[in-house]
Design a protein around this motif. Structure first.
Motif, PDB file in Angstrom:
ATOM      1  N   ARG A  88       0.854  -1.183   0.000  1.00  0.00           N
ATOM      2  CA  ARG A  88       0.000   0.000   0.000  1.00  0.00           C
ATOM      3  C   ARG A  88       0.898   1.244   0.000  1.00  0.00           C
ATOM      4  O   ARG A  88       1.929   1.265   0.674  1.00  0.00           O
ATOM      5  N   THR A  89       0.511   2.260  -0.733  1.00  0.00           N
ATOM      6  CA  THR A  89       1.340   3.449  -0.906  1.00  0.00           C
ATOM      7  C   THR A  89       0.704   4.648  -0.205  1.00  0.00           C
ATOM      8  O   THR A  89      -0.508   4.876  -0.329  1.00  0.00           O
ATOM      9  N   PHE A  90       1.533   5.407   0.507  1.00  0.00           N
ATOM     10  CA  PHE A  90       1.074   6.592   1.225  1.00  0.00           C
ATOM     11  C   PHE A  90       1.992   7.765   0.883  1.00  0.00           C
ATOM     12  O   PHE A  90       3.205   7.601   0.769  1.00  0.00           O
ATOM     13  N   ILE A  91       1.411   8.930   0.711  1.00  0.00           N
ATOM     14  CA  ILE A  91       2.176  10.147   0.437  1.00  0.00           C
ATOM     15  C   ILE A  91       1.791  11.201   1.477  1.00  0.00           C
ATOM     16  O   ILE A  91       0.619  11.330   1.853  1.00  0.00           O
ATOM     17  N   GLY A  92       2.803  11.938   1.960  1.00  0.00           N
ATOM     18  CA  GLY A  92       2.523  12.958   2.962  1.00  0.00           C
ATOM     19  C   GLY A  92       3.746  13.791   3.268  1.00  0.00           C
ATOM     20  O   GLY A  92       4.623  13.969   2.417  1.00  0.00           O
ATOM     21  N   ILE A  93       3.823  14.286   4.490  1.00  0.00           N
ATOM     22  CA  ILE A  93       4.938  15.124   4.917  1.00  0.00           C
ATOM     23  C   ILE A  93       5.574  14.499   6.150  1.00  0.00           C
ATOM     24  O   ILE A  93       4.908  13.852   6.958  1.00  0.00           O
ATOM     25  N   GLU A  94       6.886  14.671   6.271  1.00  0.00           N
ATOM     26  CA  GLU A  94       7.606  14.071   7.381  1.00  0.00           C
ATOM     27  C   GLU A  94       8.417  15.117   8.122  1.00  0.00           C
ATOM     28  O   GLU A  94       8.752  16.172   7.586  1.00  0.00           O
ATOM     29  N   LYS A  95       8.751  14.781   9.377  1.00  0.00           N
ATOM     30  CA  LYS A  95       9.557  15.683  10.192  1.00  0.00           C
ATOM     31  C   LYS A  95      10.266  14.864  11.255  1.00  0.00           C
ATOM     32  O   LYS A  95       9.756  13.842  11.715  1.00  0.00           O
ATOM     33  N   GLU A  96      11.436  15.317  11.649  1.00  0.00           N
ATOM     34  CA  GLU A  96      12.182  14.664  12.732  1.00  0.00           C
ATOM     35  C   GLU A  96      11.583  15.093  14.071  1.00  0.00           C
ATOM     36  O   GLU A  96      11.369  16.283  14.320  1.00  0.00           O
ATOM     37  N   ILE A  97      11.301  14.099  14.934  1.00  0.00           N
ATOM     38  CA  ILE A  97      10.605  14.353  16.196  1.00  0.00           C
ATOM     39  C   ILE A  97      11.322  13.616  17.325  1.00  0.00           C
ATOM     40  O   ILE A  97      11.738  12.461  17.145  1.00  0.00           O
ATOM     41  N   PRO A  98      11.455  14.216  18.497  1.00  0.00           N
ATOM     42  CA  PRO A  98      12.008  13.486  19.647  1.00  0.00           C
ATOM     43  C   PRO A  98      11.155  12.252  19.967  1.00  0.00           C
ATOM     44  O   PRO A  98       9.924  12.347  20.050  1.00  0.00           O
ATOM     45  N   ILE A  99      11.809  11.113  20.125  1.00  0.00           N
ATOM     46  CA  ILE A  99      11.083   9.866  20.376  1.00  0.00           C
ATOM     47  C   ILE A  99      10.240   9.962  21.637  1.00  0.00           C
ATOM     48  O   ILE A  99       9.133   9.425  21.708  1.00  0.00           O
ATOM     49  N   CYS A 100      10.737  10.682  22.643  1.00  0.00           N
ATOM     50  CA  CYS A 100      10.007  10.790  23.912  1.00  0.00           C
ATOM     51  C   CYS A 100       8.626  11.414  23.722  1.00  0.00           C
ATOM     52  O   CYS A 100       7.714  11.160  24.508  1.00  0.00           O
ATOM     53  N   GLN A 101       8.440  12.226  22.666  1.00  0.00           N
ATOM     54  CA  GLN A 101       7.133  12.832  22.423  1.00  0.00           C
ATOM     55  C   GLN A 101       6.100  11.821  21.954  1.00  0.00           C
ATOM     56  O   GLN A 101       4.899  12.052  22.056  1.00  0.00           O
ATOM     57  N   LEU A 102       6.564  10.704  21.422  1.00  0.00           N
ATOM     58  CA  LEU A 102       5.662   9.751  20.786  1.00  0.00           C
ATOM     59  C   LEU A 102       5.389   8.521  21.640  1.00  0.00           C
ATOM     60  O   LEU A 102       4.584   7.678  21.253  1.00  0.00           O
ATOM     61  N   MET A 103       6.050   8.411  22.769  1.00  0.00           N
ATOM     62  CA  MET A 103       5.941   7.190  23.562  1.00  0.00           C
ATOM     63  C   MET A 103       5.444   7.503  24.970  1.00  0.00           C
ATOM     64  O   MET A 103       6.033   8.307  25.679  1.00  0.00           O
ATOM     65  N   GLY A 104       4.336   6.888  25.333  1.00  0.00           N
ATOM     66  CA  GLY A 104       3.962   6.844  26.737  1.00  0.00           C
ATOM     67  C   GLY A 104       3.144   7.977  27.294  1.00  0.00           C
ATOM     68  O   GLY A 104       2.627   7.883  28.389  1.00  0.00           O
ATOM     69  N   GLY A 105       2.987   9.092  26.580  1.00  0.00           N
ATOM     70  CA  GLY A 105       2.207  10.190  27.122  1.00  0.00           C
ATOM     71  C   GLY A 105       2.772  10.731  28.413  1.00  0.00           C
ATOM     72  O   GLY A 105       2.026  11.153  29.302  1.00  0.00           O
ATOM     73  N   GLU A 106       4.093  10.735  28.547  1.00  0.00           N
ATOM     74  CA  GLU A 106       4.721  11.158  29.793  1.00  0.00           C
ATOM     75  C   GLU A 106       5.603  12.386  29.609  1.00  0.00           C
ATOM     76  O   GLU A 106       6.462  12.677  30.431  1.00  0.00           O
ATOM     77  N   THR A 107       5.411  13.127  28.521  1.00  0.00           N
ATOM     78  CA  THR A 107       6.152  14.361  28.297  1.00  0.00           C
ATOM     79  C   THR A 107       5.172  15.489  27.983  1.00  0.00           C
ATOM     80  O   THR A 107       4.038  15.245  27.575  1.00  0.00           O
ATOM     81  N   THR A 108       5.613  16.716  28.195  1.00  0.00           N
ATOM     82  CA  THR A 108       4.804  17.873  27.859  1.00  0.00           C
ATOM     83  C   THR A 108       5.573  18.761  26.889  1.00  0.00           C
ATOM     84  O   THR A 108       6.788  18.665  26.772  1.00  0.00           O
ATOM     85  N   GLY A 109       4.851  19.625  26.211  1.00  0.00           N
ATOM     86  CA  GLY A 109       5.474  20.527  25.247  1.00  0.00           C
ATOM     87  C   GLY A 109       4.600  20.660  24.019  1.00  0.00           C
ATOM     88  O   GLY A 109       3.488  20.124  23.963  1.00  0.00           O
ATOM     89  N   ILE A 110       5.078  21.390  23.039  1.00  0.00           N
ATOM     90  CA  ILE A 110       4.340  21.514  21.780  1.00  0.00           C
ATOM     91  C   ILE A 110       4.359  20.173  21.053  1.00  0.00           C
ATOM     92  O   ILE A 110       5.404  19.556  20.912  1.00  0.00           O
ATOM     93  N   ALA A 111       3.195  19.710  20.631  1.00  0.00           N
ATOM     94  CA  ALA A 111       3.054  18.393  20.005  1.00  0.00           C
ATOM     95  C   ALA A 111       3.388  18.509  18.516  1.00  0.00           C
ATOM     96  O   ALA A 111       2.530  18.849  17.698  1.00  0.00           O
ATOM     97  N   ILE A 112       4.639  18.210  18.176  1.00  0.00           N
ATOM     98  CA  ILE A 112       5.095  18.377  16.794  1.00  0.00           C
ATOM     99  C   ILE A 112       4.301  17.483  15.842  1.00  0.00           C
ATOM    100  O   ILE A 112       3.947  17.899  14.733  1.00  0.00           O
ATOM    101  N   ALA A 113       4.011  16.253  16.259  1.00  0.00           N
ATOM    102  CA  ALA A 113       3.270  15.332  15.382  1.00  0.00           C
ATOM    103  C   ALA A 113       1.883  15.874  15.073  1.00  0.00           C
ATOM    104  O   ALA A 113       1.408  15.810  13.928  1.00  0.00           O
TER     105      ALA A 113
END
Length: 303
Positions: free
Chosen positions: A149-174
Motif C-alpha cells: 500500500r502506498t502513502f504520500i505525505g509530509i515528514e519531520k524529525e521528532i524526539p522519540i520521547c514525544q511519541l511514547m507513553g504520554g509522559e512528556t509535555t510541550g508543543i506536540a510536533i506530530a
C-alpha cells in the motif's frame, strides 16, 4: 486489592478534584496506605511524585480552558489550584515552553501527561480477545497484507520521547504536522476513495534520540508528488493492535499512548520485537466510536 489498584483509585480521585485542594493525607487514606508508603508506591508506578503529577494534570485541564474559553488567565489559574498568575505562568512555561498568554494568542497543539491506566501494566490477553479498560477497548490480532500500500505525505524529525507513553509535555510536533497535512492534502493526486490516513515512525536520517514521523494519506501505487514524502507499506504479516475510544480527541490524546504501552509489554511477554518501523492506521470517526490501529512486523527474539 492489589497495590496498583490502590494507586489507580487515587488517580481517579485526583482527576475528579483537579479544581479543588488535594492533600497527600486524603489520597493516602483513600488508598488505605500510610502517606510515606503511598508516595513511594505512587512514584514507582506513575514515574512522578504525587504533587508533580497533580500539577501536570492541572496544567492539562487549564490549557483546555485557555483554548476553549475566554476566562481571565488569573481565573483559570485559581480554578485549577495555582496560587497566582505568576505561579501558573511559571509552571505553564516550564511544561510547554510558552506562556499562557502566548498559548491563548496562538493555541498550538500540546502534549500532555496522560492519566495512566495501571491495569495495562498487569493484565495480559490472548490474540483476538478484547481488553476493556475504563474508557478504551484494545485488541491484538494478526493481519496479512497481500499487496503493498502506498502513502504520500509530509515528514519531520521528532524526539522519540514525544511519541511514547504520554509522559512528556510541550508543543506536540506530530499533531502540528497533521494540521499542516490537513491544509495541504488537496495538493496530493490519486487519493484512494475510502483509503486510510496513516503515520509512519522510522529512524531514517534522524539523529540519536529522535525519529522520523510521516503523516500521510493513501494513494494509487506509483504516485509521486514533488515536495512530499512517500512510504510503501510492504506486503507482509503484521501484528495489529486495534483500539477505540469514545471520541477522536480522547483517541489521539490519551488512548494512543495507553495502547502503545500495552502493546510494548504484550510483545515483550510474547518474546517479540518490532522491525525498524511502526505504523499508525487511522479510520473514519463515527458518532459512536473513534478507532485506530498500530501495525508492526513482529520478529521473534529467539531468531
Amino acid at each position: 486489592m492489589h497495590a496498583w489498584e490502590s494507586i489507580q483509585t487515587t488517580l481517579e480521585l485526583i482527576e475528579e478534584r483537579l479544581s479543588e485542594e488535594i492533600s497527600i493525607d486524603d489520597l493516602a487514606n483513600a488508598a488505605n496506605l500510610s502517606p510515606f508508603y503511598y508516595q513511594r508506591l505512587f512514584k514507582r508506578l506513575v514515574n512522578k511524585t504525587v504533587m508533580e503529577y497533580i500539577k501536570l494534570r492541572r496544567l492539562a485541564k487549564a490549557s483546555e480552558h485557555l483554548a476553549e474559553h475566554k476566562n481571565r488567565i488569573l481565573d483559570v489559574a485559581l480554578n485549577f489550584g495555582f496560587e497566582s498568575h505568576e505561579t501558573f505562568t511559571r509552571a505553564f512555561k516550564k511544561a510547554y515552553g510558552l506562556t499562557p498568554e502566548e498559548y491563548r494568542a496562538n493555541p498550538v497543539k500540546l502534549n500532555q501527561f496522560v492519566k495512566p491506566e495501571l491495569i495495562l501494566n498487569y493484565i495480559m490477553v490472548d490474540e483476538g480477545v478484547p481488553l476493556i479498560v475504563d474508557d478504551i477497548v484494545i485488541e491484538v490480532t494478526r493481519r496479512r497484507l497481500s499487496n503493498p500500500r502506498t502513502f504520500i505525505g509530509i515528514e519531520k524529525e521528532i524526539p522519540i520521547c514525544q511519541l511514547m507513553g504520554g509522559e512528556t509535555t510541550g508543543i506536540a510536533i506530530a499533531k502540528e504536522l497533521w494540521m499542516k497535512l490537513g491544509s495541504q492534502k488537496h495538493n496530493i493526486p490519486n487519493k484512494i476513495p475510502g483509503g486510510n490516513e496513516f503515520a509512519a515512525l522510522y529512524m531514517g536520517s534522524a539523529k540519536e534520540g529522535n525519529c522520523m514521523y510521516m503523516a500521510g494519506i493513501e494513494v494509487e501505487p506509483g504516485t509521486l508528488v514533488e515536495g512530499y514524502s512517500i512510504f510503501e507499506l510492504p506486503a507482509k504479516e503484521y501484528l495489529v493492535c486495534g483500539f477505540e475510544a469514545e471520541n477522536f480527541n480522547e483517541l489521539v490524546d490519551s488512548a494512543v499512548f495507553k495502547a502503545d504501552k500495552f502493546m510494548e509489554r504484550w510483545m515483550k511477554n510474547h518474546n517479540l520485537i518490532a522491525t525498524d518501523f511502526a505504523i499508525e492506521m487511522y479510520y473514519p470517526t463515527t458518532p459512536e466510536v473513534a478507532y485506530m490501529e498500530h501495525w508492526t512486523i513482529p520478529v521473534s527474539i529467539e531468531q
